[in-house]
Design a protein around this motif. Structure first.
Motif, PDB file in Angstrom:
ATOM      1  N   ALA A 105       0.829  -1.205   0.000  1.00 24.14           N
ATOM      2  CA  ALA A 105       0.000   0.000   0.000  1.00 24.14           C
ATOM      3  C   ALA A 105       0.868   1.262   0.000  1.00 24.14           C
ATOM      4  N   CYS A 118     -10.127   0.722  -2.846  1.00 22.10           N
ATOM      5  CA  CYS A 118      -8.927   0.110  -2.256  1.00 22.10           C
ATOM      6  C   CYS A 118      -9.362  -0.993  -1.301  1.00 22.10           C
ATOM      7  N   CYS A 153      -8.389  -3.741   1.237  1.00 15.87           N
ATOM      8  CA  CYS A 153      -7.225  -3.942   2.102  1.00 15.87           C
ATOM      9  C   CYS A 153      -7.440  -5.100   3.068  1.00 15.87           C
ATOM     10  N   LEU A 213      -2.840   4.431   2.597  1.00 14.57           N
ATOM     11  CA  LEU A 213      -3.806   4.904   1.608  1.00 14.57           C
ATOM     12  C   LEU A 213      -4.707   5.989   2.200  1.00 14.57           C
ATOM     13  N   ILE A 234     -12.092   3.065   0.760  1.00  8.76           N
ATOM     14  CA  ILE A 234     -11.317   1.964   1.342  1.00  8.76           C
ATOM     15  C   ILE A 234     -12.267   0.980   2.006  1.00  8.76           C
TER      16      ILE A 234
END
Length: 247
Positions: A182, A203, A205, A214, A222
């Motif tokens: 990341a 994103c 994760c 991020l 996210i």
């Protein structure tokens, strides 16, 4: 025909291709761009008599350890693996007695404390550690012998075709399996050319720790996996693509 949602797979090889194959099997459209490259380090391993067990905190640690061609006596030693993916890698190279934690160092340390039968533990690992296992176990009287077998070198640029797709919006989501990956992506996607990309890219994760670089780089979209596992990341990718199609 409806265009498939493209997902960027950023993890290093050979894990990137493994993840891409799973995503394809689920009907998704992965694009592989490893942002870390594992490079072997020249270091001596302790004599096998100096340790009673081995702790692996990544599949790469298992692979680089196996390249040293440990003898049969070493593969008989008990292994503590940070998660099931690392445990699978250990089984593949011949280890027989393996206990797997739930995917994080915070899970691995109490597993070792509760089940280790005594003696030092060898920790073959990468150069850039995400936590202090030696310090955590020292508090419980367990000695850890570290061995830096590899370094994860960050990519210096995105592949031109993938950079162009990201800027143009052709890639809707990206999977991140580690904080360092990341960090590498956040650095490579900095600057005005990526302003729109940062605003729209999903994103995905594996953990909150992974997501922090991020967040700090102003990626607003996210999502976190329910658990720090490969299976949970695949489920997160499926959910993301379904949400994209409904939007």
């Amino acid at each position: 025909m409806t265009r498939k949602t493209k997902l960027l797979v950023t993890r290093p090889e050979p894990d990137a291709s493994r993840t891409a194959a799973h995503l394809k099997a689920l009907g998704l459209d992965p694009v592989v761009a490893p942002l870390l490259d594992p490079v072997a380090q020249d270091v001596s391993l302790p004599d096998p008599h100096a340790y009673a067990a081995i702790a692996f905190t990544s599949p790469n640690a298992v692979r680089f350890f196996a390249r040293r061609r440990p003898d049969g006596a070493v593969t008989q030693k008990p292994v503590f693996a940070v998660g099931e993916g690392t445990a699978e890698a250990a089984r593949a190279v011949g280890f027989l007695s393996i206990r797997a934690a739930e995917g994080t160092l915070a899970d691995l340390v109490p597993l070792i404390v509760a089940t280790h039968e005594g003696g030092a533990i060898l920790h073959p690992a990468g150069r850039d550690l995400s936590g202090d296992m030696a310090g955590a176990l020292a508090a419980h009287g367990i000695e850890v012998l570290g061995a830096t077998l590899y370094a994860m070198e960050q990519a210096q640029a995105l592949p031109p075709a993938i950079r162009a797709q990201l800027v143009a919006g052709g890639i809707e989501g990206a999977l991140f399996f580690s904080r360092r990956t990341a960090e590498a992506f956040a650095r490579l996607a900095a600057g005005p050319d990526f302003a729109a990309t940062r605003a729209r890219l999903g994103c995905l994760c594996i953990s909150a720790n992974c997501a922090e670089p991020l967040v700090e780089s102003h990626f607003p979209r996210i999502a976190l996996a329910d658990q720090p596992s490969h299976e949970a990341m695949l489920a997160l990718a499926l959910a993301f693509v379904r949400d994209q199609k409904r939007a």
